[in-house]
Design a protein around this motif. Structure first.
Motif, PDB file in Angstrom:
ATOM      1  N   SER A 188       5.069  13.648 -12.925  1.00  0.00           N
ATOM      2  CA  SER A 188       3.715  13.109 -12.823  1.00  0.00           C
ATOM      3  C   SER A 188       3.401  12.715 -11.395  1.00  0.00           C
ATOM      4  N   GLY A 189       2.111  12.740 -11.064  1.00  0.00           N
ATOM      5  CA  GLY A 189       1.707  12.312  -9.738  1.00  0.00           C
ATOM      6  C   GLY A 189       2.021  13.332  -8.658  1.00  0.00           C
ATOM      7  N   ASP A 190       1.677  12.966  -7.456  1.00  0.00           N
ATOM      8  CA  ASP A 190       1.908  13.819  -6.292  1.00  0.00           C
ATOM      9  C   ASP A 190       3.242  13.427  -5.666  1.00  0.00           C
ATOM     10  N   ALA A 191       4.308  14.072  -6.114  1.00  0.00           N
ATOM     11  CA  ALA A 191       5.656  13.725  -5.651  1.00  0.00           C
ATOM     12  C   ALA A 191       6.153  14.735  -4.634  1.00  0.00           C
ATOM     13  N   ALA A 192       6.955  14.249  -3.702  1.00  0.00           N
ATOM     14  CA  ALA A 192       7.619  15.116  -2.740  1.00  0.00           C
ATOM     15  C   ALA A 192       8.997  15.462  -3.290  1.00  0.00           C
ATOM     16  N   VAL A 193       9.222  16.741  -3.546  1.00  0.00           N
ATOM     17  CA  VAL A 193      10.464  17.192  -4.189  1.00  0.00           C
ATOM     18  C   VAL A 193      11.356  17.851  -3.163  1.00  0.00           C
ATOM     19  N   GLU A 194      12.549  17.298  -2.982  1.00  0.00           N
ATOM     20  CA  GLU A 194      13.567  17.907  -2.147  1.00  0.00           C
ATOM     21  C   GLU A 194      14.641  18.486  -3.054  1.00  0.00           C
ATOM     22  N   GLU A 195      15.779  18.840  -2.495  1.00  0.00           N
ATOM     23  CA  GLU A 195      16.815  19.501  -3.284  1.00  0.00           C
ATOM     24  C   GLU A 195      17.277  18.648  -4.461  1.00  0.00           C
ATOM     25  N   ARG A 196      17.600  17.402  -4.215  1.00  0.00           N
ATOM     26  CA  ARG A 196      18.080  16.515  -5.275  1.00  0.00           C
ATOM     27  C   ARG A 196      17.408  15.149  -5.216  1.00  0.00           C
ATOM     28  N   LYS A 197      16.211  15.096  -4.635  1.00  0.00           N
ATOM     29  CA  LYS A 197      15.512  13.821  -4.498  1.00  0.00           C
ATOM     30  C   LYS A 197      14.021  14.023  -4.714  1.00  0.00           C
ATOM     31  N   ILE A 198      13.427  13.139  -5.535  1.00  0.00           N
ATOM     32  CA  ILE A 198      11.988  13.152  -5.779  1.00  0.00           C
ATOM     33  C   ILE A 198      11.428  11.822  -5.305  1.00  0.00           C
ATOM     34  N   THR A 199      10.357  11.863  -4.498  1.00  0.00           N
ATOM     35  CA  THR A 199       9.787  10.645  -3.928  1.00  0.00           C
ATOM     36  C   THR A 199       8.299  10.544  -4.260  1.00  0.00           C
ATOM     37  N   TRP A 200       7.925   9.408  -4.847  1.00  0.00           N
ATOM     38  CA  TRP A 200       6.514   9.101  -5.082  1.00  0.00           C
ATOM     39  C   TRP A 200       6.092   7.971  -4.121  1.00  0.00           C
ATOM     40  N   THR A 201       4.970   8.135  -3.480  1.00  0.00           N
ATOM     41  CA  THR A 201       4.415   7.084  -2.622  1.00  0.00           C
ATOM     42  C   THR A 201       3.075   6.644  -3.201  1.00  0.00           C
ATOM     43  N   ARG A 202       2.962   5.344  -3.468  1.00  0.00           N
ATOM     44  CA  ARG A 202       1.736   4.819  -4.079  1.00  0.00           C
ATOM     45  C   ARG A 202       1.599   3.332  -3.778  1.00  0.00           C
ATOM     46  N   SER A 203       0.423   2.809  -3.971  1.00  0.00           N
ATOM     47  CA  SER A 203       0.199   1.384  -3.726  1.00  0.00           C
ATOM     48  C   SER A 203       0.521   0.584  -4.981  1.00  0.00           C
ATOM     49  N   LEU A 204       1.009  -0.633  -4.762  1.00  0.00           N
ATOM     50  CA  LEU A 204       1.289  -1.554  -5.861  1.00  0.00           C
ATOM     51  C   LEU A 204       0.619  -2.894  -5.530  1.00  0.00           C
ATOM     52  N   PRO A 218       0.799  -1.237   0.000  1.00  0.00           N
ATOM     53  CA  PRO A 218       0.000   0.000   0.000  1.00  0.00           C
ATOM     54  C   PRO A 218       0.824   1.276   0.000  1.00  0.00           C
ATOM     55  N   GLU A 219       2.088   1.208   0.428  1.00  0.00           N
ATOM     56  CA  GLU A 219       2.912   2.421   0.496  1.00  0.00           C
ATOM     57  C   GLU A 219       4.289   2.206  -0.140  1.00  0.00           C
ATOM     58  N   ALA A 220       4.294   1.614  -1.294  1.00  0.00           N
ATOM     59  CA  ALA A 220       5.573   1.460  -2.006  1.00  0.00           C
ATOM     60  C   ALA A 220       6.083   2.844  -2.421  1.00  0.00           C
ATOM     61  N   GLN A 221       7.388   2.992  -2.443  1.00  0.00           N
ATOM     62  CA  GLN A 221       7.981   4.292  -2.774  1.00  0.00           C
ATOM     63  C   GLN A 221       8.964   4.178  -3.936  1.00  0.00           C
ATOM     64  N   VAL A 222       8.862   5.140  -4.826  1.00  0.00           N
ATOM     65  CA  VAL A 222       9.841   5.317  -5.904  1.00  0.00           C
ATOM     66  C   VAL A 222      10.645   6.572  -5.575  1.00  0.00           C
ATOM     67  N   VAL A 223      11.955   6.419  -5.525  1.00  0.00           N
ATOM     68  CA  VAL A 223      12.828   7.538  -5.167  1.00  0.00           C
ATOM     69  C   VAL A 223      13.811   7.777  -6.308  1.00  0.00           C
ATOM     70  N   GLN A 224      13.826   8.990  -6.818  1.00  0.00           N
ATOM     71  CA  GLN A 224      14.756   9.354  -7.883  1.00  0.00           C
ATOM     72  C   GLN A 224      15.774  10.350  -7.350  1.00  0.00           C
ATOM     73  N   TYR A 225      17.063  10.026  -7.571  1.00  0.00           N
ATOM     74  CA  TYR A 225      18.153  10.869  -7.111  1.00  0.00           C
ATOM     75  C   TYR A 225      18.752  11.614  -8.313  1.00  0.00           C
ATOM     76  N   LEU A 226      18.848  12.941  -8.205  1.00  0.00           N
ATOM     77  CA  LEU A 226      19.375  13.768  -9.290  1.00  0.00           C
ATOM     78  C   LEU A 226      20.809  14.180  -8.985  1.00  0.00           C
ATOM     79  N   PRO A 227      21.656  14.299 -10.009  1.00  0.00           N
ATOM     80  CA  PRO A 227      23.012  14.798  -9.801  1.00  0.00           C
ATOM     81  C   PRO A 227      22.984  16.299  -9.537  1.00  0.00           C
ATOM     82  N   PRO A 228      24.064  16.882  -9.041  1.00  0.00           N
ATOM     83  CA  PRO A 228      24.075  18.319  -8.713  1.00  0.00           C
ATOM     84  C   PRO A 228      23.807  19.223  -9.909  1.00  0.00           C
ATOM     85  N   THR A 229      24.056  18.744 -11.135  1.00  0.00           N
ATOM     86  CA  THR A 229      23.912  19.601 -12.310  1.00  0.00           C
ATOM     87  C   THR A 229      22.596  19.393 -13.046  1.00  0.00           C
TER      88      THR A 229
END
Length: 220
Positions: free
Chosen positions: A87-103, A69-80
């Motif tokens: 897409s979706g309701d993602a939590a955006v930090e400085e260099r990290k984007i997190t999606w929480t959704r059910s699978l 029910p709470e699987a997470q996809v986390v994308q890490y971006l380089p400094p540049t």
């Protein structure tokens, strides 16, 4: 598209080998049944420049029999690379984007994110972006995938201007030298005075390069 480099492989190993991960995947539901792939497209396949954008597509799959029910996809971006949209309701930090959704069991899902290149990476020409999947918040990262891209260096404006000015100066110098050589080849050559026999009356003439001198036969 670009293939993950050796740097990406090291980064993936460090992410997956988080504390508690080795030998403990069976203790976390869904860890061994999660799969993720990361793909990207760009408008410039030859090499990116600051200002260019990258379209990322993240595909995930739950091949297990248990719902997450709470699987997470986390994308890490380089400094540049900076986050532009996703897409979706993602939590955006400085260099990290997190999606929480059910699978659900057997479910597949895809997410999209647009990033923008903000500069040239230090010490490398291939910044790496990594996306990982975990069964729940705080759990170990069960699967990861990475993409790398080549970024073209941009010459500073001063260097580019100096190069243009140098080229113009060299072309101008070559043109001036060519004109001087052409004038030299076209200049008339001086005619040497003709010798005359004793008693012959020479013509009145002007010797090139000298003042006008009247030559007369001294025998007359």
């Amino acid at each position: 598209m670009a293939v993950a480099s050796a740097v990406a492989a090291v980064g993936l190993a460090a992410l997956v080998a988080a504390p508690g991960a080795p030998g403990q995947t069976g203790e976390i539901p869904g860890t061994g049944s999660l799969h993720i792939t990361l793909e990207s497209t760009t408008s410039n396949e030859e090499g990116l420049r600051p200002g260019d954008r990258i379209e990322y597509t993240i595909r995930v799959r739950n091949s297990g029999e248990e719902e997450l029910p709470e699987a997470q996809v986390v994308q890490y971006l380089p400094p540049t690379v900076r986050h532009v949209s996703g897409s979706g309701d993602a939590a955006v930090e400085e260099r990290k984007i997190t999606w929480t959704r059910s699978l659900a069991p057997g479910e597949r899902a895809s997410l999209r994110m647009t990033g923008e290149v903000t500069g040239f990476p230090e010490g490398a020409r291939r910044p790496v972006t990594t996306a990982c999947l975990r069964p729940a918040p705080g759990a170990v990262l069960a699967a990861c995938s990475a993409e790398s891209h080549r970024v073209q260096a941009v010459l500073p404006f001063g260097w580019a201007l100096a190069g243009v000015l140098g080229f113009v100066a060299a072309a101008f110098g070559i043109a001036v030298l060519g004109r001087l050589l052409k004038r030299r080849n076209e200049a008339p050559r001086s005619e040497e005075p003709r010798e005359h026999a004793p008693g012959e009356v020479p013509d009145l003439r002007t010797f090139p390069g000298r003042s006008n001198v009247l030559h007369m036969d001294v025998n007359r």
